[in-house]
Write a protein that holds these residues in place. Structure first.
Motif, PDB file in Angstrom:
ATOM      1  N   GLN A 170      -9.146   0.959  -0.921  1.00 52.94           N
ATOM      2  CA  GLN A 170      -9.036   2.282  -0.328  1.00 52.94           C
ATOM      3  C   GLN A 170      -8.101   3.183  -1.145  1.00 52.94           C
ATOM      4  O   GLN A 170      -8.392   4.350  -1.361  1.00 52.94           O
ATOM      5  CB  GLN A 170      -8.504   2.113   1.092  1.00 52.94           C
ATOM      6  N   LEU A 171      -7.001   2.606  -1.593  1.00 52.97           N
ATOM      7  CA  LEU A 171      -6.056   3.363  -2.422  1.00 52.97           C
ATOM      8  C   LEU A 171      -6.727   3.860  -3.700  1.00 52.97           C
ATOM      9  O   LEU A 171      -6.525   4.985  -4.131  1.00 52.97           O
ATOM     10  CB  LEU A 171      -4.874   2.468  -2.799  1.00 52.97           C
ATOM     11  N   GLU A 223     -10.329  15.965  -7.456  1.00 51.22           N
ATOM     12  CA  GLU A 223     -10.030  17.261  -6.847  1.00 51.22           C
ATOM     13  C   GLU A 223      -9.114  18.094  -7.736  1.00 51.22           C
ATOM     14  O   GLU A 223      -9.080  19.315  -7.639  1.00 51.22           O
ATOM     15  CB  GLU A 223      -9.400  17.062  -5.463  1.00 51.22           C
ATOM     16  N   ALA A 241      -8.926   6.676  -2.926  1.00 54.78           N
ATOM     17  CA  ALA A 241      -8.144   7.873  -2.666  1.00 54.78           C
ATOM     18  C   ALA A 241      -7.636   8.468  -3.976  1.00 54.78           C
ATOM     19  O   ALA A 241      -7.654   9.687  -4.173  1.00 54.78           O
ATOM     20  CB  ALA A 241      -6.978   7.544  -1.735  1.00 54.78           C
ATOM     21  N   ALA A 255       0.823  -1.208   0.000  1.00 58.66           N
ATOM     22  CA  ALA A 255       0.000   0.000   0.000  1.00 58.66           C
ATOM     23  C   ALA A 255       0.858   1.259   0.000  1.00 58.66           C
ATOM     24  O   ALA A 255       0.634   2.177  -0.795  1.00 58.66           O
ATOM     25  CB  ALA A 255      -0.952  -0.010   1.192  1.00 58.66           C
ATOM     26  N   ALA A 256       1.862   1.301   0.878  1.00 60.81           N
ATOM     27  CA  ALA A 256       2.669   2.509   1.008  1.00 60.81           C
ATOM     28  C   ALA A 256       3.389   2.800  -0.309  1.00 60.81           C
ATOM     29  O   ALA A 256       3.374   3.922  -0.820  1.00 60.81           O
ATOM     30  CB  ALA A 256       3.676   2.325   2.141  1.00 60.81           C
ATOM     31  N   LEU A 269      -3.688  10.541   2.510  1.00 62.60           N
ATOM     32  CA  LEU A 269      -4.080   9.177   2.885  1.00 62.60           C
ATOM     33  C   LEU A 269      -2.939   8.458   3.620  1.00 62.60           C
ATOM     34  O   LEU A 269      -1.783   8.542   3.224  1.00 62.60           O
ATOM     35  CB  LEU A 269      -4.412   8.372   1.624  1.00 62.60           C
ATOM     36  N   ASP A 270      -3.299   7.802   4.693  1.00 61.12           N
ATOM     37  CA  ASP A 270      -2.359   6.871   5.318  1.00 61.12           C
ATOM     38  C   ASP A 270      -2.655   5.507   4.678  1.00 61.12           C
ATOM     39  O   ASP A 270      -3.669   4.888   4.987  1.00 61.12           O
ATOM     40  CB  ASP A 270      -2.607   6.834   6.834  1.00 61.12           C
ATOM     41  N   PRO A 271      -1.781   5.054   3.796  1.00 59.96           N
ATOM     42  CA  PRO A 271      -2.144   3.865   2.998  1.00 59.96           C
ATOM     43  C   PRO A 271      -2.362   2.618   3.849  1.00 59.96           C
ATOM     44  O   PRO A 271      -3.010   1.680   3.400  1.00 59.96           O
ATOM     45  CB  PRO A 271      -0.933   3.663   2.076  1.00 59.96           C
ATOM     46  N   LYS A 306       0.518   8.501  -6.842  1.00 58.08           N
ATOM     47  CA  LYS A 306       0.598   9.957  -6.774  1.00 58.08           C
ATOM     48  C   LYS A 306       1.476  10.482  -7.919  1.00 58.08           C
ATOM     49  O   LYS A 306       1.121  11.431  -8.615  1.00 58.08           O
ATOM     50  CB  LYS A 306       1.190  10.371  -5.419  1.00 58.08           C
ATOM     51  N   ARG A 326     -10.390  10.281  -5.584  1.00 59.28           N
ATOM     52  CA  ARG A 326     -10.645  11.580  -4.973  1.00 59.28           C
ATOM     53  C   ARG A 326      -9.588  12.593  -5.427  1.00 59.28           C
ATOM     54  O   ARG A 326      -9.934  13.716  -5.836  1.00 59.28           O
ATOM     55  CB  ARG A 326     -10.635  11.464  -3.448  1.00 59.28           C
ATOM     56  N   SER A 327      -8.329  12.192  -5.376  1.00 57.04           N
ATOM     57  CA  SER A 327      -7.253  13.091  -5.792  1.00 57.04           C
ATOM     58  C   SER A 327      -7.435  13.520  -7.241  1.00 57.04           C
ATOM     59  O   SER A 327      -7.232  14.685  -7.586  1.00 57.04           O
ATOM     60  CB  SER A 327      -5.897  12.413  -5.632  1.00 57.04           C
ATOM     61  N   VAL A 340     -12.481   8.528   2.915  1.00 55.69           N
ATOM     62  CA  VAL A 340     -11.178   8.287   2.292  1.00 55.69           C
ATOM     63  C   VAL A 340     -10.660   9.594   1.712  1.00 55.69           C
ATOM     64  O   VAL A 340     -11.284  10.153   0.818  1.00 55.69           O
ATOM     65  CB  VAL A 340     -11.287   7.223   1.177  1.00 55.69           C
ATOM     66  N   PRO A 341      -9.513  10.098   2.205  1.00 56.98           N
ATOM     67  CA  PRO A 341      -8.987  11.359   1.690  1.00 56.98           C
ATOM     68  C   PRO A 341      -8.255  11.141   0.366  1.00 56.98           C
ATOM     69  O   PRO A 341      -8.196  10.021  -0.139  1.00 56.98           O
ATOM     70  CB  PRO A 341      -7.996  11.784   2.781  1.00 56.98           C
ATOM     71  N   GLY A 342      -7.718  12.180  -0.167  1.00 59.52           N
ATOM     72  CA  GLY A 342      -6.929  12.056  -1.386  1.00 59.52           C
ATOM     73  C   GLY A 342      -5.594  11.396  -1.096  1.00 59.52           C
ATOM     74  O   GLY A 342      -5.249  11.157   0.066  1.00 59.52           O
ATOM     75  N   LEU A 343      -4.871  11.108  -2.159  1.00 66.03           N
ATOM     76  CA  LEU A 343      -3.594  10.404  -2.013  1.00 66.03           C
ATOM     77  C   LEU A 343      -2.611  11.163  -1.129  1.00 66.03           C
ATOM     78  O   LEU A 343      -1.786  10.557  -0.439  1.00 66.03           O
ATOM     79  CB  LEU A 343      -2.969  10.174  -3.394  1.00 66.03           C
ATOM     80  N   ASP A 344      -2.712  12.509  -1.152  1.00 69.93           N
ATOM     81  CA  ASP A 344      -1.738  13.303  -0.412  1.00 69.93           C
ATOM     82  C   ASP A 344      -1.828  13.096   1.094  1.00 69.93           C
ATOM     83  O   ASP A 344      -0.821  13.089   1.781  1.00 69.93           O
ATOM     84  CB  ASP A 344      -1.926  14.789  -0.719  1.00 69.93           C
TER      85      ASP A 344
END
Lengths: 97, 747
Positions: free
Chosen positions: A55-56, A66, A59, A19-20, B202-204, A27, A62-63, B196-200
């Motif tokens: 979840q990724l 946005e 996210a 995930a990390a 987010l805590d993956p 990104k 969303r990014s 779920v926030p954006g990638l910036d």
């Protein structure tokens, strides 16, 4: 629908274990997508997917939104398709339904 | 990578726990028939199956889940009283438990899982299990009742918000949802991206997922809550039961973090409420026409919440309490314990060496310090060995199952009586004694207990009894396997012994000697071969295994009353208190527990026995036994080698030419299995801790020696195998007796 697009392919595990690493990669890939373009994520080579992967993806969506871009899922491996099916994710990722 | 290791550990824990649960389940199944009120046991069986299913669901072990689910459903009907837990069902449940155990074994070996529905054995069991589910309100699709409320499937609404640490704790929300799907049908599910926030940002590896689920099931609330049992501390779960008023949904909306409109929308999309219902209700409230109503809702919330909270707290507390008792014991890798005990062994040897040097220097202070050290080392040794002590009850418990199964197989009614379960012995001994005991128990059931008709004719109760008994006796553990059957047939055994050339015809033998024949290799009377005990392991193997543990085995039998096999084993295989004796320059160790007393050497002229306060005490001359070259220091010596088969080696000269500068010889009187005999030695050296080192295979054939030990001086001492020597002493005596009776026979 195929405008300026750049497909970002995720190979192998799309899970908590990566995930990390994948968050950083997503990104970076998103940053390369021109404004107004579509960020295509290709899941056709995913061997395993869990909630962290879901979840990724949410996210990333969303990014993308946005920053005025769209996120599309370009392909689904059977493993990813199963997860999409259980969680009815298609509604989020604009697969034709 | 670290995550992978963690997962392996979690899986390992799951495997261990699943096995423990299966053991619990088996124990409960075996005791349930004898209980006046079996409810507690039935619950225990159900809980075990349920928990195994739950945790295997978490690991995605679908084969285990599929199979256990059916087992659980049957058990649930038992719990409801719809199905009786009779003997046939107990047997089926035991077989099912075994099958689950094999599935778990496969998981441990990392093998792909067979689908129990297609794999023959699983399918057969499932088929038999399903007969107990017949008449169940026909479950729709995959819906089967777990904790069924009896009614058909109904629509529930579940609101799930997973806590931030769920993923990090190794849980995957997806697994819970997959598992939930086994209880019924997920009609609709909405994955909430809101948190779920954006990638910036987010805590993956954190979790901020939520789900709204419309769920169709026949299961009850507890069953649904149980799905999330493992994550409940870290997850918000709200359940709206079927047929709830719209108000309930409004309440739900109010309690959730997302925007109301959006939630309302989601609920409508889930099909849990209709848009119209929701609109009306929201309008009503918004209109203020019902401030009272909001109040009522709040009051209701206030009323409901404490109960729910209380229940949740009670549950949590319960879980914590069981955890705290668990945490009083620590699981330690057996290898670590072995290593510790090896080190303690080295410590003892080193301390003995230091002590020797201290004595040589005659430094009193050093000797004192050394003596304190020696005391401590002894305590450390005892505690270290204690760590490896386990109760034999665990081994005995396994036999309940064996007796149950074998009795059915044989068509005999047999009960297992167990005594002394709390008797402790070294884990390494326990592990090795299981198989020999198993054979003895099977033997007792097969050959010992007579068929019911014969028992009736003999006026015995129809139910035969096999007993296992354990107790401590002078440094050994004694395990007895007895039956109340017909006893051994002395004549038949003797005849067979003669036929096989094990016994000379016409030889006078004690009962014990005759019975001991059945431990001879290849010995079996015709009747003894049945499919059960004739499984390739004979009593000779039992004896060999026990002897390999430095133990002994004896048999007592009474015609028509039963047979008792007595197994004696040393408490530990590692370190003993030894009594050192010397013959010439060689040092031997006798286990201290077996030493009864030491007396001055004296012998009846020309015989290998002496008079110990009016009792005949047979003895063995170690010098002769081991054929040692040095001359004995005693003029009275008469060469008279004890025991053994074959011609006795004559030692001419040695006997006649006694040297007169005699240091006094001694007899160490040793006791084993209630009998005494003497060992003739040159010198007594006293007590010392002895670390047993196995003999290398090269010396495996040496009789009378069970191991070796390293002395403080670095020399090697041999540990005497007292049970074997005793046997030789007795044989020697009976041989001598026979020679006296019929001198012609031996010439």
């Amino acid at each position: 629908m195929n405008m300026t697009s750049s497909a970002f392919r995720i190979d192998g595990e799309f899970t908590i274990y990566r995930a990390a690493e994948l968050a950083v990669a997503l990104k970076a890939a998103l940053a390369d997508v021109p404004a107004g373009g579509a960020f295509e994520v290709d899941l056709s080579e995913v061997t395993e997917m869990d909630s962290a992967g879901v979840q990724l993806l949410l996210a990333a969506k969303r990014s993308s939104e946005e920053s005025g871009r769209a996120l599309r899922v370009a392909g689904l491996s059977p493993a990813a398709a199963e997860v999409f099916d259980i969680l009815r994710l298609a509604t989020h990722f604009g697969e034709a339904h | 990578m670290a995550n992978h290791i963690d997962l392996d550990q979690v899986l390992h824990t799951f495997i261990l726990e699943a096995r423990e649960l299966l053991e619990d389940m088996e124990a409960a199944l075996l005791r349930v028939a004898d209980e006046a009120d079996p409810r507690e046991s039935i619950n225990a069986i159900f809980r075990a199956a349920h928990t195994i299913k739950g945790s295997s669901g978490l690991f995605g072990l679908d084969a285990v889940v599929t199979f256990t689910h059916v087992v659980e459903s049957v058990l649930d009907r038992v719990r409801d009283g719809a199905v009786a837990l009779d003997e046939a069902l107990v047997a089926l449940m035991l077989a099912s438990g075994d099958y689950i155990g094999r599935l778990v074994d496969a998981v441990e070996r990392g093998e792909p899982q067979a689908d129990p529905k297609t794999e023959p054995e699983g399918a057969a069991l499932l088929g038999r299990l399903r007969t107990y589910l017949a008449g169940e309100p026909a479950p729709a699709a995959s819906v089967a009742a777990s904790g069924a409320s009896g009614g058909g499937p109904a629509r529930w609404h579940l609101s799930l918000r997973f806590g931030p640490d769920v993923l990090r704790n190794g849980m995957d929300p997806l697994s819970f949802i997959r598992y939930l799907a086994t209880l019924g049908e997920i009609e609709h599910i909405v994955t909430l991206p809101d948190a779920v926030p954006g990638l910036d940002t987010l805590d993956p590896e954190g979790c901020c997922l939520g789900f709204e689920i419309a769920f169709l099931t026949g299961a009850d609330r507890a069953a649904i809550e149980n799905v999330f049992e493992f994550v409940i501390d870290d997850c918000e779960l709200r359940i709206v039961p079927p047929g709830s008023q719209v108000a309930k949904y409004i309440e739900l909306i109010r309690s959730l973090p997302e925007q109301r409109n959006r939630l309302g929308d989601i609920l409508v999309r889930c099909g849990s409420v209709t848009a119209y219902e929701l609109e009306t209700a929201l309008e009503l409230q918004a209109a203020g026409a019902s401030t009272q109503k909001i109040g009522a809702i709040l009051a209701e919330q206030g009323k409901v919440a404490p109960q729910v909270v209380e229940a949740a707290l009670a549950k949590q507390k319960q879980v914590k309490e069981t955890r705290s008792t668990e945490s009083q014991s620590v699981r330690v890798d057996a290898d670590k314990l072995d290593r510790l005990i090896n080190l303690v062994g080295e410590l003892i040897i080193a301390a003995a060496g230091a002590n020797l040097v201290a004595r040589r220097t005659r430094n009193v202070e050093l000797m004192e310090r050394n003596s304190t050290l020696a005391d401590l080392v002894e305590e450390v040794r005892d505690s270290a060995l204690q760590l490896r002590m386990v109760k034999i009850g665990g081994t005995f418990a396994r036999f309940k199952r064996v007796v149950h199964d074998v009795a059915r197989e044989l068509g005999k009614d047999i009960e297992l009586a167990v005594n002394g379960e709390d008797t402790e012995l070294d884990k390494t001994v326990v592990e090795k004694i299981g198989d020999p005991l198993m054979h003895l128990v099977r033997n007792a059931m097969d050959h010992g207990i007579d068929p019911p008709e014969l028992r009736a004719a003999r006026g015995k109760p129809a139910t035969g009894t096999v007993s296992l008994n354990a107790f401590h006796d002078s440094g050994s553990i004694v395990i007895q396997v007895s039956d109340d059957g017909g006893g051994l047939n002395r004549e038949k055994i003797l005849a067979k012994g003669v036929e096989r050339g094990l016994v000379e015809p016409g030889r006078v033998m004690t009962d014990a000697e005759v019975y001991a024949l059945i431990f001879e290799p290849g010995f079996s009377t015709a009747e003894q071969v049945t499919n059960l005990s004739g499984r390739g392991v004979g009593m000779d193997v039992v004896k060999r295994n026990i002897t390999a543990l430095r133990g002994s085995v004896a048999i007592a039998s009474e015609a028509g009353r039963g047979t008792t096999v007595t197994v004696r084993l040393p408490l530990t295989l590692a370190i003993i208190n030894g009594f050192q004796v010397a013959v010439g320059k060689a040092v031997f160790v006798v286990p201290m527990d077996m030493v009864d007393e030491c007396v001055e050497f004296a012998a009846e002229p020309g015989h290998d026995y002496t008079d110990l306060r009016g009792q005949v005490l047979p003895f063995i001359r170690l010098r002769d036994l081991f054929d040692m070259a040095a001359e004995p220091p005693n003029a009275e010596y008469r060469g008279h080698p004890p025991g053994g088969s074959g011609p006795a080696p004559e030692r001419p000269g040695a006997a006649a030419a006694g040297t007169s500068r005699a240091a006094r010889q001694n007899i160490v009187v040793v006791k084993h299995a209630g009998q005494k005999f003497g060992l003739v030695v040159d010198a007594l050296m006293g007590e010392a801790q002895t670390v047993i080192k196995p003999l290398s295979r090269m010396f495996a054939q040496v009789r009378g020696i069970s191991g070796s030990s390293i002395l403080g001086s670095g020399d090697v001492a041999l540990i005497l195998d007292v049970p074997l020597l005793m046997q030789e002493a007795q044989e020697g005596r009976s041989q001598a007796a026979r020679q006296a009776e019929s001198p012609a026979a031996s010439q």
